[in-house]
Motif scaffolding. Structure first.
Motif, PDB file in Angstrom:
ATOM      1  N   ALA A 121       0.844  -1.198   0.000  1.00 51.60           N
ATOM      2  CA  ALA A 121       0.000   0.000   0.000  1.00 51.60           C
ATOM      3  C   ALA A 121       0.880   1.249   0.000  1.00 51.60           C
ATOM      4  O   ALA A 121       1.964   1.260   0.589  1.00 51.60           O
ATOM      5  CB  ALA A 121      -0.928  -0.001   1.205  1.00 51.60           C
ATOM      6  N   LYS A 122       0.407   2.295  -0.660  1.00 55.67           N
ATOM      7  CA  LYS A 122       1.204   3.501  -0.840  1.00 55.67           C
ATOM      8  C   LYS A 122       1.629   4.112   0.488  1.00 55.67           C
ATOM      9  O   LYS A 122       2.766   4.571   0.641  1.00 55.67           O
ATOM     10  CB  LYS A 122       0.415   4.521  -1.662  1.00 55.67           C
ATOM     11  CG  LYS A 122       1.182   5.783  -1.982  1.00 55.67           C
ATOM     12  CD  LYS A 122       0.359   6.711  -2.849  1.00 55.67           C
ATOM     13  CE  LYS A 122       1.129   7.983  -3.168  1.00 55.67           C
ATOM     14  NZ  LYS A 122       0.341   8.921  -4.013  1.00 55.67           N
ATOM     15  N   ASP A 123       0.728   4.142   1.464  1.00 57.05           N
ATOM     16  CA  ASP A 123       1.014   4.776   2.753  1.00 57.05           C
ATOM     17  C   ASP A 123       1.253   3.752   3.863  1.00 57.05           C
ATOM     18  O   ASP A 123       1.130   4.074   5.045  1.00 57.05           O
ATOM     19  CB  ASP A 123      -0.146   5.695   3.159  1.00 57.05           C
ATOM     20  CG  ASP A 123      -0.312   6.863   2.189  1.00 57.05           C
ATOM     21  OD1 ASP A 123       0.714   7.347   1.688  1.00 57.05           O
ATOM     22  OD2 ASP A 123      -1.462   7.269   1.942  1.00 57.05           O
ATOM     23  N   SER A 124       1.607   2.533   3.487  1.00 51.11           N
ATOM     24  CA  SER A 124       1.851   1.506   4.492  1.00 51.11           C
ATOM     25  C   SER A 124       3.190   1.749   5.187  1.00 51.11           C
ATOM     26  O   SER A 124       4.063   2.463   4.684  1.00 51.11           O
ATOM     27  CB  SER A 124       1.846   0.119   3.852  1.00 51.11           C
ATOM     28  OG  SER A 124       2.935  -0.011   2.953  1.00 51.11           O
ATOM     29  N   PHE A 125       3.329   1.125   6.331  1.00 51.94           N
ATOM     30  CA  PHE A 125       4.563   1.277   7.102  1.00 51.94           C
ATOM     31  C   PHE A 125       5.759   0.726   6.332  1.00 51.94           C
ATOM     32  O   PHE A 125       6.852   1.314   6.339  1.00 51.94           O
ATOM     33  CB  PHE A 125       4.421   0.547   8.444  1.00 51.94           C
ATOM     34  CG  PHE A 125       5.687   0.530   9.265  1.00 51.94           C
ATOM     35  CD1 PHE A 125       6.076   1.651   9.973  1.00 51.94           C
ATOM     36  CD2 PHE A 125       6.482  -0.606   9.307  1.00 51.94           C
ATOM     37  CE1 PHE A 125       7.241   1.645  10.724  1.00 51.94           C
ATOM     38  CE2 PHE A 125       7.647  -0.628  10.053  1.00 51.94           C
ATOM     39  CZ  PHE A 125       8.032   0.508  10.762  1.00 51.94           C
ATOM     40  N   VAL A 126       5.560  -0.389   5.626  1.00 46.71           N
ATOM     41  CA  VAL A 126       6.649  -1.001   4.869  1.00 46.71           C
ATOM     42  C   VAL A 126       7.120  -0.069   3.752  1.00 46.71           C
ATOM     43  O   VAL A 126       8.325   0.155   3.569  1.00 46.71           O
ATOM     44  CB  VAL A 126       6.198  -2.359   4.280  1.00 46.71           C
ATOM     45  CG1 VAL A 126       7.282  -2.927   3.366  1.00 46.71           C
ATOM     46  CG2 VAL A 126       5.881  -3.340   5.393  1.00 46.71           C
ATOM     47  N   ALA A 127       6.173   0.499   3.007  1.00 49.55           N
ATOM     48  CA  ALA A 127       6.530   1.380   1.888  1.00 49.55           C
ATOM     49  C   ALA A 127       7.234   2.645   2.384  1.00 49.55           C
ATOM     50  O   ALA A 127       8.277   3.040   1.843  1.00 49.55           O
ATOM     51  CB  ALA A 127       5.279   1.747   1.095  1.00 49.55           C
ATOM     52  N   ARG A 128       6.692   3.258   3.409  1.00 52.63           N
ATOM     53  CA  ARG A 128       7.292   4.496   3.929  1.00 52.63           C
ATOM     54  C   ARG A 128       8.667   4.223   4.530  1.00 52.63           C
ATOM     55  O   ARG A 128       9.604   5.004   4.338  1.00 52.63           O
ATOM     56  CB  ARG A 128       6.369   5.125   4.972  1.00 52.63           C
ATOM     57  CG  ARG A 128       5.127   5.771   4.353  1.00 52.63           C
ATOM     58  CD  ARG A 128       4.291   6.529   5.355  1.00 52.63           C
ATOM     59  NE  ARG A 128       3.538   5.643   6.219  1.00 52.63           N
ATOM     60  CZ  ARG A 128       3.821   5.409   7.491  1.00 52.63           C
ATOM     61  NH1 ARG A 128       4.864   6.011   8.060  1.00 52.63           N
ATOM     62  NH2 ARG A 128       3.093   4.578   8.216  1.00 52.63           N
ATOM     63  N   SER A 129       8.811   3.123   5.249  1.00 56.52           N
ATOM     64  CA  SER A 129      10.099   2.785   5.855  1.00 56.52           C
ATOM     65  C   SER A 129      11.142   2.470   4.796  1.00 56.52           C
ATOM     66  O   SER A 129      12.307   2.891   4.896  1.00 56.52           O
ATOM     67  CB  SER A 129       9.937   1.588   6.798  1.00 56.52           C
ATOM     68  OG  SER A 129       9.028   1.878   7.833  1.00 56.52           O
ATOM     69  N   ALA A 130      10.728   1.729   3.767  1.00 54.32           N
ATOM     70  CA  ALA A 130      11.668   1.377   2.702  1.00 54.32           C
ATOM     71  C   ALA A 130      12.149   2.612   1.960  1.00 54.32           C
ATOM     72  O   ALA A 130      13.346   2.757   1.667  1.00 54.32           O
ATOM     73  CB  ALA A 130      11.009   0.392   1.743  1.00 54.32           C
ATOM     74  N   LYS A 131      11.233   3.518   1.641  1.00 53.95           N
ATOM     75  CA  LYS A 131      11.621   4.728   0.923  1.00 53.95           C
ATOM     76  C   LYS A 131      12.536   5.611   1.769  1.00 53.95           C
ATOM     77  O   LYS A 131      13.487   6.203   1.258  1.00 53.95           O
ATOM     78  CB  LYS A 131      10.372   5.502   0.498  1.00 53.95           C
ATOM     79  CG  LYS A 131       9.580   4.789  -0.602  1.00 53.95           C
ATOM     80  CD  LYS A 131       8.322   5.554  -0.991  1.00 53.95           C
ATOM     81  CE  LYS A 131       7.556   4.811  -2.077  1.00 53.95           C
ATOM     82  NZ  LYS A 131       6.319   5.512  -2.481  1.00 53.95           N
ATOM     83  N   LEU A 132      12.242   5.686   3.072  1.00 50.36           N
ATOM     84  CA  LEU A 132      13.119   6.446   3.960  1.00 50.36           C
ATOM     85  C   LEU A 132      14.502   5.807   4.016  1.00 50.36           C
ATOM     86  O   LEU A 132      15.528   6.507   3.984  1.00 50.36           O
ATOM     87  CB  LEU A 132      12.502   6.510   5.360  1.00 50.36           C
ATOM     88  CG  LEU A 132      13.352   7.204   6.435  1.00 50.36           C
ATOM     89  CD1 LEU A 132      13.597   8.663   6.063  1.00 50.36           C
ATOM     90  CD2 LEU A 132      12.672   7.106   7.801  1.00 50.36           C
ATOM     91  N   LEU A 133      14.543   4.490   4.082  1.00 53.89           N
ATOM     92  CA  LEU A 133      15.817   3.776   4.128  1.00 53.89           C
ATOM     93  C   LEU A 133      16.639   4.041   2.881  1.00 53.89           C
ATOM     94  O   LEU A 133      17.842   4.348   2.967  1.00 53.89           O
ATOM     95  CB  LEU A 133      15.557   2.278   4.291  1.00 53.89           C
ATOM     96  CG  LEU A 133      16.785   1.362   4.214  1.00 53.89           C
ATOM     97  CD1 LEU A 133      17.741   1.665   5.356  1.00 53.89           C
ATOM     98  CD2 LEU A 133      16.366  -0.101   4.236  1.00 53.89           C
ATOM     99  N   PHE A 134      16.012   3.960   1.719  1.00 54.20           N
ATOM    100  CA  PHE A 134      16.757   4.186   0.482  1.00 54.20           C
ATOM    101  C   PHE A 134      17.144   5.651   0.313  1.00 54.20           C
ATOM    102  O   PHE A 134      18.166   5.949  -0.315  1.00 54.20           O
ATOM    103  CB  PHE A 134      15.940   3.704  -0.715  1.00 54.20           C
ATOM    104  CG  PHE A 134      15.957   2.212  -0.885  1.00 54.20           C
ATOM    105  CD1 PHE A 134      17.116   1.559  -1.263  1.00 54.20           C
ATOM    106  CD2 PHE A 134      14.821   1.453  -0.646  1.00 54.20           C
ATOM    107  CE1 PHE A 134      17.151   0.182  -1.414  1.00 54.20           C
ATOM    108  CE2 PHE A 134      14.843   0.072  -0.794  1.00 54.20           C
ATOM    109  CZ  PHE A 134      16.007  -0.570  -1.180  1.00 54.20           C
ATOM    110  N   ASP A 135      16.367   6.572   0.863  1.00 56.33           N
ATOM    111  CA  ASP A 135      16.771   7.979   0.862  1.00 56.33           C
ATOM    112  C   ASP A 135      18.051   8.172   1.673  1.00 56.33           C
ATOM    113  O   ASP A 135      18.958   8.908   1.269  1.00 56.33           O
ATOM    114  CB  ASP A 135      15.658   8.851   1.434  1.00 56.33           C
ATOM    115  CG  ASP A 135      14.535   9.090   0.435  1.00 56.33           C
ATOM    116  OD1 ASP A 135      14.793   8.933  -0.773  1.00 56.33           O
ATOM    117  OD2 ASP A 135      13.404   9.405   0.863  1.00 56.33           O
ATOM    118  N   VAL A 136      18.111   7.500   2.815  1.00 53.65           N
ATOM    119  CA  VAL A 136      19.312   7.586   3.660  1.00 53.65           C
ATOM    120  C   VAL A 136      20.504   6.945   2.959  1.00 53.65           C
ATOM    121  O   VAL A 136      21.608   7.510   2.917  1.00 53.65           O
ATOM    122  CB  VAL A 136      19.049   6.910   5.028  1.00 53.65           C
ATOM    123  CG1 VAL A 136      20.340   6.862   5.846  1.00 53.65           C
ATOM    124  CG2 VAL A 136      17.968   7.661   5.791  1.00 53.65           C
TER     125      VAL A 136
END
Length: 290
Positions: free
Chosen positions: A105-120
């Motif tokens: 899901a677009k706003d799921s915890f997994v999606a948001r966490s993964a995108k934050l991780l790859f941003d870092v």
């Protein structure tokens, strides 16, 4: 009174627009001027030292103190390293992006966490990747070699591919996915449709990863080693163009420093060639899609 106030507001907006336009033009001139200055410096200092012998021969004894030979080993080492790591990063990064886009899901915890991780991970300096890869190599019993450099640069370029693909997937119309699902298509079939739609953009992602891979110094300094021999096996040290440039610029001999700029010119021409090929492929794909 109202007309006067309205006139002042219009003049204020026009003044802001003029200032913004001026700042944008100034920024464009500065960026373009910097590009021409860098390329011009490389051409001016490197072109006199660029010979066929330099790009077609391996270094002979004493090359880095002004004797004969060339940088063919560094050219091949850079190409092997960049091509292999970019290919692996693409094979890993594209499925990750598709999974985050289609299976979460677009706003799921997994999606948001993964995108934050790859941003870092995207912003971490390459020397950190080199240190991590060096630790992995020690654990696996791998010495400084071409394989070690490929591991390092793959770790470095995966976040680039994932974040670029994420931005590309945002441009895909929602209707395209809905039409695919409404026709009874599976998520895998939707993924194939999406990949075909963003194919020109994928070439851009690959280009960004390749450019970062072939131009990195800090990461390969710890893991690839350096050798005057031609790269033949994955478990042997290999030279790269950025390291060859670094070592030549460190020399006090003017001729060797000139060769460093010639090596930088070769690296620039390789990247320019890849850019042109990518643009041609993207234009061809866009024309075909239209």
């Amino acid at each position: 009174m109202a007309k006067a106030t309205s006139s002042k507001l219009v003049q204020k907006r026009l003044r802001k627009q003029w200032i913004a336009k001026l700042l944008m033009q100034f920024s464009g001139i500065c960026i373009t001027g910097s590009l021409f200055f860098i390329v011009g410096t490389i051409l001016y200092k490197g072109l006199p030292y660029l010979t066929w012998e330099m790009v077609s021969e391996a270094p002979q004894g004493g090359f880095y103190i002004g004797k004969g030979g060339g940088i063919l080993n560094a050219i091949l080492g850079s190409l092997y390293l960049a091509l292999a790591s970019t290919a692996i990063a693409t094979l890993i990064g594209v499925p990750i992006s598709l999974y985050l886009s289609l299976y979460t899901a677009k706003d799921s915890f997994v999606a948001r966490s993964a995108k934050l991780l790859f941003d870092v991970l995207f912003g971490i300096p390459s020397i950190v990747y080199g240190a991590i890869a060096f630790s992995i190599m020690i654990w696996l019993g791998i010495r400084a070699s071409l394989l070690g450099g490929i591991i390092t640069i793959t770790l470095l370029t995966i976040p680039i591919v994932v974040r670029t693909m994420d931005e590309l997937l945002k441009t895909v119309p929602v209707d395209l996915r809905q039409v695919t699902f409404s026709l009874g298509g599976t998520r895998w079939e939707a993924a194939k449709v999406i990949l075909k739609y963003i194919k020109p953009g994928i070439f851009t992602a690959i280009l960004l990863a390749f450019g970062r891979a072939i131009g990195d110094v800090a990461g390969v300094l710890l893991t690839t080693g350096f050798s005057d021999n031609m790269p033949k096996y994955l478990d042997e040290p290999a030279a790269t163009l950025p390291l060859a440039i670094f070592f030549q610029l460190s020399s006090p001999i003017p001729e060797v420093q000139g060769r460093a700029y010639a090596s930088a010119l070769v690296l620039t021409l390789i990247i320019l060639f890849i850019v042109l090929c990518t643009h041609l492929l993207a234009a061809k794909q866009k024309k075909h899609k239209l």
